[in-house]
Design an enzyme around this catalytic site. Structure first.
Site, PDB file in Angstrom:
ATOM      1  N   ASP A 134      39.530  39.039  31.641  1.00 47.84           N
ATOM      2  CA  ASP A 134      40.283  38.234  32.619  1.00 47.84           C
ATOM      3  C   ASP A 134      41.298  37.361  31.876  1.00 47.84           C
ATOM      4  O   ASP A 134      40.913  36.465  31.132  1.00 47.84           O
ATOM      5  CB  ASP A 134      39.293  37.360  33.413  1.00 47.84           C
ATOM      6  CG  ASP A 134      39.963  36.567  34.542  1.00 47.84           C
ATOM      7  OD1 ASP A 134      41.201  36.648  34.681  1.00 47.84           O
ATOM      8  OD2 ASP A 134      39.234  35.875  35.276  1.00 47.84           O
ATOM      9  N   LYS A 182      37.023  35.569  46.158  1.00 47.13           N
ATOM     10  CA  LYS A 182      36.481  34.209  46.079  1.00 47.13           C
ATOM     11  C   LYS A 182      36.845  33.579  47.411  1.00 47.13           C
ATOM     12  O   LYS A 182      38.029  33.356  47.667  1.00 47.13           O
ATOM     13  CB  LYS A 182      37.168  33.415  44.968  1.00 47.13           C
ATOM     14  CG  LYS A 182      36.898  33.880  43.560  1.00 47.13           C
ATOM     15  CD  LYS A 182      37.712  33.065  42.573  1.00 47.13           C
ATOM     16  CE  LYS A 182      37.487  33.564  41.158  1.00 47.13           C
ATOM     17  NZ  LYS A 182      38.415  32.925  40.204  1.00 47.13           N
ATOM     18  N   LYS A 195      31.945  39.385  31.293  1.00 46.52           N
ATOM     19  CA  LYS A 195      33.405  39.280  31.393  1.00 46.52           C
ATOM     20  C   LYS A 195      33.839  38.284  30.337  1.00 46.52           C
ATOM     21  O   LYS A 195      33.225  37.225  30.195  1.00 46.52           O
ATOM     22  CB  LYS A 195      33.756  38.802  32.802  1.00 46.52           C
ATOM     23  CG  LYS A 195      35.082  38.079  32.948  1.00 46.52           C
ATOM     24  CD  LYS A 195      35.413  37.879  34.418  1.00 46.52           C
ATOM     25  CE  LYS A 195      36.108  36.564  34.684  1.00 46.52           C
ATOM     26  NZ  LYS A 195      36.309  36.325  36.141  1.00 46.52           N
ATOM     27  N   GLY A 233      33.853  33.727  40.894  1.00 47.83           N
ATOM     28  CA  GLY A 233      33.237  32.403  40.901  1.00 47.83           C
ATOM     29  C   GLY A 233      34.225  31.356  40.458  1.00 47.83           C
ATOM     30  O   GLY A 233      35.235  31.663  39.817  1.00 47.83           O
ATOM     31  N   ASP A 283      42.780  38.753  41.271  1.00 48.74           N
ATOM     32  CA  ASP A 283      42.039  37.536  41.623  1.00 48.74           C
ATOM     33  C   ASP A 283      43.051  36.572  42.262  1.00 48.74           C
ATOM     34  O   ASP A 283      43.268  36.594  43.492  1.00 48.74           O
ATOM     35  CB  ASP A 283      41.390  36.957  40.353  1.00 48.74           C
ATOM     36  CG  ASP A 283      40.741  35.592  40.526  1.00 48.74           C
ATOM     37  OD1 ASP A 283      40.850  34.995  41.609  1.00 48.74           O
ATOM     38  OD2 ASP A 283      40.120  35.079  39.561  1.00 48.74           O
ATOM     39  N   LYS A 315      37.071  35.946  28.862  1.00 51.03           N
ATOM     40  CA  LYS A 315      38.401  35.407  29.092  1.00 51.03           C
ATOM     41  C   LYS A 315      39.271  35.815  27.911  1.00 51.03           C
ATOM     42  O   LYS A 315      38.826  35.711  26.752  1.00 51.03           O
ATOM     43  CB  LYS A 315      38.333  33.875  29.193  1.00 51.03           C
ATOM     44  CG  LYS A 315      37.595  33.391  30.427  1.00 51.03           C
ATOM     45  CD  LYS A 315      38.338  33.768  31.695  1.00 51.03           C
ATOM     46  CE  LYS A 315      37.792  33.038  32.905  1.00 51.03           C
ATOM     47  NZ  LYS A 315      38.489  33.436  34.138  1.00 51.03           N
ATOM     48  N   GLU A 349      41.273  41.931  34.859  1.00 53.13           N
ATOM     49  CA  GLU A 349      41.473  41.012  35.984  1.00 53.13           C
ATOM     50  C   GLU A 349      42.720  40.156  35.802  1.00 53.13           C
ATOM     51  O   GLU A 349      42.877  39.476  34.782  1.00 53.13           O
ATOM     52  CB  GLU A 349      40.219  40.131  36.083  1.00 53.13           C
ATOM     53  CG  GLU A 349      40.217  39.126  37.220  1.00 53.13           C
ATOM     54  CD  GLU A 349      38.879  38.370  37.292  1.00 53.13           C
ATOM     55  OE1 GLU A 349      37.888  38.806  36.668  1.00 53.13           O
ATOM     56  OE2 GLU A 349      38.836  37.328  37.969  1.00 53.13           O
ATOM     57  N   SER A 399      30.580  35.094  33.036  1.00 52.46           N
ATOM     58  CA  SER A 399      31.969  34.947  32.593  1.00 52.46           C
ATOM     59  C   SER A 399      31.978  34.090  31.334  1.00 52.46           C
ATOM     60  O   SER A 399      31.570  32.928  31.377  1.00 52.46           O
ATOM     61  CB  SER A 399      32.794  34.298  33.714  1.00 52.46           C
ATOM     62  OG  SER A 399      34.112  34.054  33.284  1.00 52.46           O
TER      63      SER A 399
HETATM   64  O1  OSB Z   1      39.463  33.448  36.954  1.00 51.25           O
HETATM   65  O2  OSB Z   1      37.553  34.068  37.562  1.00 51.25           O
HETATM   66  C1  OSB Z   1      38.293  33.166  37.166  1.00 51.25           C
HETATM   67  C2  OSB Z   1      36.302  29.944  36.595  1.00 51.25           C
HETATM   68  C3  OSB Z   1      37.198  29.005  37.050  1.00 51.25           C
HETATM   69  C4  OSB Z   1      38.423  29.416  37.503  1.00 51.25           C
HETATM   70  C5  OSB Z   1      38.764  30.778  37.501  1.00 51.25           C
HETATM   71  C6  OSB Z   1      37.867  31.727  37.060  1.00 51.25           C
HETATM   72  C7  OSB Z   1      36.624  31.296  36.562  1.00 51.25           C
HETATM   73  C8  OSB Z   1      35.634  32.196  35.991  1.00 51.25           C
HETATM   74  C9  OSB Z   1      34.181  31.749  36.025  1.00 51.25           C
HETATM   75  O3  OSB Z   1      35.894  33.235  35.431  1.00 51.25           O
HETATM   76  C10 OSB Z   1      33.408  32.409  37.088  1.00 51.25           C
HETATM   77  C11 OSB Z   1      32.078  31.739  37.309  1.00 51.25           C
HETATM   78  O4  OSB Z   1      31.148  32.056  36.570  1.00 51.25           O
HETATM   79  O5  OSB Z   1      31.961  30.899  38.222  1.00 51.25           O
HETATM   80 MG    MG Z   2      39.704  35.478  37.461  1.00 51.96          MG
END
Ligand code: OSB
Ligand code: MG
Length: 368
Positions: free
Chosen positions: A188, A262, A161, A290, A238, A163, A213, A135
């Protein structure tokens, strides 16, 4: 097993680099690490909370308070035959799912260690390796983004992925797609968009994304169902899926084609497995998200991701993608096929580095 002792530690563990999303950034983990003891066995869990209520409503302060005041006392002294009983103990407490999951994870680990089987086995896992991606946070500009992605691809990650947020969505996605036409790519927005942005989000349809996402509100299912009809990229939820009922609602309303699971967002592994099964019965794939977990939560996540319906790569990168030094002696390393190996040792398999854990502990509390 009768829960004799619960220890909470709030840590601060620095990241290798800042993690920035559409709504917040973090430079390190503020997780609460949980240790439970029963019959001479120790179990470990993690609530991957942060310093502010940006992802969901919880923070390390609220989770600490809930664990100390309500959840810890409910669990302490309880005589459990099965880790699934933990969710019933906690049922009277509304929401606060990350706080619940930190304790619940430790109970699962305790039972698996006591039975000397892996957590994956106890959960019904069927894989010995899980596919993972990375991510990528919001970066200052496109060259920096491409350099970051290239670095991860060189590390061996085969799914990326990014952001996104308004002003940082179509352009960065196009830049990556042009440079790597065959990369498995997804985005995302962490709840930053509104249904009225549908036309704009539709522009992402040209980039052959695996999924989009949680573009809309953190607690929305209704408008996602409307958006799903307006775009061709598969929607993935999510933030909105916080219980098996929410998953059922999203499935029945066609609000998503994929669910990000999650277990900490959902309140624990028992409900996460239920969502996994529900989605499987509906023919809907899930993947493991994650929360930038330390080696303890990460080991729990890998065990859960070994269940059969986790059919897209997870946001479960190797520990060194997050931390210069983690609080376990046995960090995961990335296999050449972009997988992590599911631990076979008893419990979640994490070997906690207790000296380093002590060194990064900001606050400690024992209930007994
Ligand atoms: O939205 O998936 C998410 C990290 C912290 C809070 C929300 C998210 C995330 C990530 C990182 O996208 C995922 C990871 O590599 O742990
Ligand atoms: Mg997410």
């Amino acid at each position: 097993m009768k829960i004799e002792r619960i220890e909470l530690r709030r840590i601060y563990l620095p990241y290798v680099r800042r993690f920035e999303t559409s709504g917040w950034y973090e430079d390190g983990s503020f997780a609460i690490i949980v240790r439970v003891d029963a019959d001479g066995v120790t179990g470990w869990g993690e609530a991957p909370v942060s310093d502010g209520p940006w992802y969901n409503e919880e923070t390390y302060q609220t989770a600490w308070f809930m664990m100390q005041t309500f959840l810890g006392p409910l669990l302490l002294g309880a005589d459990l035959d099965d880790p699934r009983q933990t969710r019933h103990l906690f049922k009277r407490v509304r929401a606060n799912r990350m706080a619940k999951s930190g304790l619940e994870f430790a109970v699962w680990d305790l039972f698996a260690r006591e039975q000397t089987i892996s957590l994956s086995q106890l959960l019904g896992g069927t894989r010995d390796k899980v596919e993972v991606g990375v991510s990528v946070p919001i970066r200052p500009d496109i060259p920096a983004l491409l350099e970051t992605v290239e670095g991860y691809l060189n590390n061996g990650y085969k799914r990326v992925k990014i952001k996104i947020k308004p002003g940082w969505d179509v352009q960065p996605t196009r830049a990556i797609r042009e440079r790597w036409p065959n990369l498995r790519l997804q985005v995302d927005g962490n709840s930053i968009y509104h249904l009225s942005d549908a036309e704009h989000l539709k522009e992402l349809d040209q980039f052959d994304l695996l999924l989009n996402e949680q573009p809309l509100d953190h607690d929305d299912i209704f408008d996602h169902a409307k958006l799903a009809k307006l775009i061709s990229t598969p929607l993935c939820l999510d933030e909105s899926i916080v219980s098996p009922d929410h998953a059922r609602w999203a499935i029945e309303l066609n609000a998503c084609r994929i669910i990000n699971i999650k277990p900490t967002r959902i309140g624990g592994l028992a409900d996460a497995v239920e969502i996994h099964d529900l989605a499987q019965a509906a023919g809907m794939p899930v993947w493991h998200g994650g929360m930038l977990e330390t080696g303890i939560g990460r080991a729990t996540n890998v065990a859960l991701a070994s269940l059969p319906n986790f059919s897209l790569p997870g946001d479960i990168s190797a520990n060194d993608r997050y931390f210069p030094r983690d609080i376990v002696h046995n960090p995961f390393t990335l296999n050449s096929d972009s997988t992590l190996t599911v631990p076979t040792a008893p419990g979640n398999g994490a070997v906690v580095d207790e000296a380093y854990l002590e060194a990064v502990t900001q606050e400690r509390l024992v209930l007994k």
